[in-house]
Scaffold this active site. Structure first.
Site, PDB file in Angstrom:
ATOM      1  N   SER A  38     -48.059 -30.408  -8.697  1.00  0.00           N
ATOM      2  CA  SER A  38     -49.208 -29.905  -9.463  1.00  0.00           C
ATOM      3  C   SER A  38     -49.428 -28.408  -9.342  1.00  0.00           C
ATOM      4  CB  SER A  38     -50.475 -30.639  -9.031  1.00  0.00           C
ATOM      5  OG  SER A  38     -50.411 -32.001  -9.414  1.00  0.00           O
TER       6      SER A  38
ATOM      7  N   GLU B  41       0.779  -1.230   0.000  1.00  0.00           N
ATOM      8  CA  GLU B  41       0.000   0.000   0.000  1.00  0.00           C
ATOM      9  C   GLU B  41       0.818   1.291   0.000  1.00  0.00           C
ATOM     10  OE1 GLU B  41      -3.415   0.030  -0.229  1.00  0.00           O
ATOM     11  OE2 GLU B  41      -3.095  -2.102  -0.593  1.00  0.00           O
TER      12      GLU B  41
END
Length: 765
Positions: A426, A158
């Protein structure tokens, strides 16, 4: 002199000049009566003095000047302009610095992490959950508990000049400003700036954020030592996997404290800081390895590790990511809502990292009252039932597609059963009716079929029907009738009708048994499809997120009310609804207050005789559509506490009825639109109810019985279609509509273990 001639309101400056034959002069002003008037007057005098000093005159005053006066005025203006410009170069930055120094505080690391925490709210603003609690995925440690090589790895990744730079990189700031103007990416930052940006001021690519970042970086650098800044940074930065700070990150990735990290392990963690969600080795191993190598190379270049150690380094193994929703408030059913919201945000372009670090305030469509009612209904019906049973349930507002209640299981860190693919049984039969109604001419609800059992296809007990129409067949859930209907219209058209309604799961290579539910769907999809029917054929994408606001109050996303997409006509939708209206009375699941509701059971037969694997009930009123599933993780046969096989009208139907009844009691009764039949209207008789035989009427040979007009004759019953297996290749597949986005199913969800007893062709309705 005339009275009042000296009144400044009656004598304009140019008139005064003409009257005296001289240049305009200042006048006495009336004393202001109010403080605001006094301020305005003082400012006016100051502005007037400045204008006079630099020679700003109006057109008539300029015309009255001599050439010498004009030259002198220009010189004065140049001097004042140069002086003001030089002063602004020095004074304006100092002014901005002073203002920023006064208004921008330095939050503590604790406040910084709390500011990053996202909150999820119900639709009324009440808090539903927080992404990370105050004490959860963050464990603060001192600098002594962080190995030197881990700190150096972070610096290599960093900010390699951290201990020598002033805390900010002016070159990087200028580069970011230029890139902002040209549309490029931002510039580089120091560790101090990264700490300030990622934990204190946010990561928006704006000039205001850069200004705030610079001021706070200066304050931090002036008030804290480098070691303190680095320690705060390592205790507050987000590492992914829900982990804030190096200690929690070490536990999340390696299962051990940071003090035990090796240089290689520290390098991997340091490498993912910039983009945790993209560089986690569990998500992107190649990119994680590249970043890891970059960090180690930097450590070697800085002399922090030897060349030999760099060459000997091995890419470290990490543990699998665990569920990051570890708050005590998220271990129940709300944990599934949080994860579903996170997935939906990703589909909206809001990353997991932004969700974790942006302090987002997410408002959902979940109604707290409906959520409580659904949860209590499930718990009440599941109490005392076998432990292996699982449940998923979803309730959707048909008018918007908003999910008002969501139950994915009692374990909020486990599998979400509201998004698990299961055969629906169903509950798919209404889509066959929809496909028939979309035919030209439409196949009406009064169309009759022989529903007697035949080899290879049986009906549930009491569902045989030698001659019944589609509404009667839907009421008793006759399987034979709907396989014949699917064969007649074409199985692909049934799949297309289901997709029109909102089913987004794959339905490849459908056959005539598709109405029996042999393709898998999720409770979310089924509830959405039924909501489309309830909304008169208008489809709305099912969703949980209605608004997203960041920590600065900026709206990142807001769902605007829309009209939805008309997938099929209101009359067609009303006919499908009509086909389903008698199911609830037939199964003893009526709603209170005379509230009409349409619904359908679904029961998936196991390959073990007399057993079922999955049970569903789905239905709707005009205001609410709900789907409920009951099954197991491994598709085992399902039985209730008494040992009886579970069907759709049992546990799922009871949950549905209790929840919808509570919703009706706390709301208003709503009515479906007036029914207007398409094609032959349905019979008013119950299934298998005998019709009265009419007595013969004598006729005269001289007066033959008139023959009705052809259009007045009811259409003859359709011819018996061929057996569904093999299917005739006579129907061209219809164009499949775009199902639209389904944010909740944005990725492949984990499914339960292998099927130990499912049947590929469910035959029980």
């Amino acid at each position: 002199m005339v009275a009042g001639a000296e009144d400044p309101t009656l004598l304009a400056p140019d008139a005064a000049a003409n009257a005296t034959g001289d240049r305009p002069r200042g006048r006495r002003r009336a004393e202001p009566e109010k403080p605001l008037d006094r301020v305005i007057a003082i400012v006016g005098l100051a502005v007037g003095a400045v204008r006079t000093r630099i020679g700003v005159l109006d057109a008539e005053q300029k015309a009255a000047l001599t050439p010498e006066e004009r030259t002198a005025r220009r010189r004065s203006q140049v001097r004042w302009s140069l002086g003001a410009g030089a002063a602004s170069i020095v004074l304006l930055p100092l002014l901005l610095l002073g203002i920023g120094w006064l208004i921008f505080p330095i939050p503590s690391p604790d406040d910084a992490v709390n500011n990053q925490i996202a909150t999820i709210s119900y639709t009324d603003g009440e808090q539903l959950a927080r992404l990370v609690p105050e004490q959860g995925n963050r464990i603060k440690v001192s600098m002594d508990a962080i190995p030197v090589h881990v700190r150096e790895a972070v610096l290599a990744a960093e900010d390699r000049t951290f201990y020598s730079n002033p805390g900010f990189d002016i070159t990087g700031i200028l580069r970011a400003a230029v890139n902002q103007l040209t549309g490029g990416a931002g510039g580089g930052s120091t560790i101090t700036q990264q700490y300030v940006k990622n934990t204190l001021v946010g990561n928006d690519a704006t000039y205001w954020r850069k200004y705030k970042e610079l001021i706070v970086s200066l304050k931090v650098s002036g008030q804290k030592s480098k070691d303190e800044i680095l320690n705060d940074y390592l205790n507050a930065i987000y590492f992914g996997r829900g982990a804030y700070g190096i200690e929690s990150a070490s536990l999340a990735y390696y299962g051990k404290p940071a003090a035990e990290l090796t240089p290689s392990e520290g390098a991997l963690l340091a490498g993912i800081i910039q983009s945790p969600s993209n560089w986690d080795p569990a998500n992107a191993p190649d990119r994680a390895r590249q970043r890891w190598a970059f960090v180690l190379d930097g450590m070697s270049q800085q002399g922090w590790i030897s060349r030999e150690d760099r060459e000997a380094a091995q890419f470290p193994a990490t543990i699998p990511p665990a569920n990051t929703s570890r708050s005590s408030s998220l271990t129940d059913e709300r944990g599934h809502i949080l994860n579903a919201v996170r997935a939906e945000l990703a589909s909206l372009g809001i990353s997991e990292q932004a969700f974790a670090q942006g302090g987002l305030q997410v408002t959902t469509t979940v109604d707290p009252q409906r959520q409580q009612q659904l949860t209590e209904s499930v718990r009440a019906q599941m109490e005392g039932q076998p432990e292996e049973l699982r449940t998923g349930a979803v309730a959707i507002d048909p008018r918007t597609g908003g999910i008002v209640a969501y139950y994915g299981g009692e374990n909020g860190t486990g599998l979400d059963y509201a998004r698990v693919l299961k055969q629906p049984g169903s509950t798919f039969k209404p889509f066959a009716v929809l496909a028939g109604l979309l035919e030209d001419p439409p196949i009406g609800l009064g169309t009759e079929f022989d529903g007697s059992e035949r080899p290879g296809l049986r009906n549930a007990d009491g569902a045989d029907c030698p001659s019944c129409d589609l509404k009667q067949a839907m009421t008793i859930s006759n399987n034979v009738v709907f396989t014949k209907l699917a064969a007649q219209v074409g199985p692909q058209k049934v799949a297309d009708a289901a997709r029109l309604a909102g089913i987004t799961a794959s339905m490849d290579n459908p056959d005539a048994r598709l109405p029996l539910g042999n393709k898998e769907v999720t409770p979310v999809q089924l509830a959405s499809a039924y909501a489309t029917i309830a909304a008169g054929g208008v489809w709305h994408a099912p969703h949980l997120v209605s608004k997203v606001v960041d920590s600065e109050g900026r709206v990142l996303y807001e769902l605007l009310p829309g009209e939805g997409e008309q997938r099929f006509s209101e009359q067609v939708a009303r006919n499908v609804t009509e086909a389903m209206l008698d199911v609830l009375p037939n199964d003893g699941l009526e709603l209170p207050g005379g509230q009409e509701a349409a619904g359908k059971t679904g029961t998936v037969q196991s390959r073990f005789e007399g057993e079922n694997n999955d049970a569903w009930f789905a239905g709707f009123t005009p205001d609410l559509a709900t789907a409920v599933w009951v099954g197991t993780d491994r598709n085992d046969p399902i039985r209730d506490a008494s040992g009886t096989p579970i069907s759709g009208k049992d546990l799922p139907g009871d949950m549905w009825q209790e929840f919808m009844s509570n919703a009706v009691r706390t709301g208003e009764t709503a009515e479906f639109p007036t029914f207007r039949a398409l094609g032959r209207p349905p019979s008013t008789l119950a299934p298998n109810e005998p019709t009265a035989t009419p007595e013969p009427t004598p006729t005269s040979s001289a007066a033959p019985t008139p023959t009705p007009e052809p259009e007045q004759q009811p259409p003859p019953p359709p011819e018996e279609p061929p057996e569904p297996e093999p299917l005739p290749d006579q129907d061209q597949p219809a164009v499949t509509p775009d199902p639209g986005p389904e944010p909740l199913i944005g990725r492949s969800d984990p499914q339960p273990g292998e099927d130990t007893g499912s049947s590929p062709d469910p035959t029980v309705g």
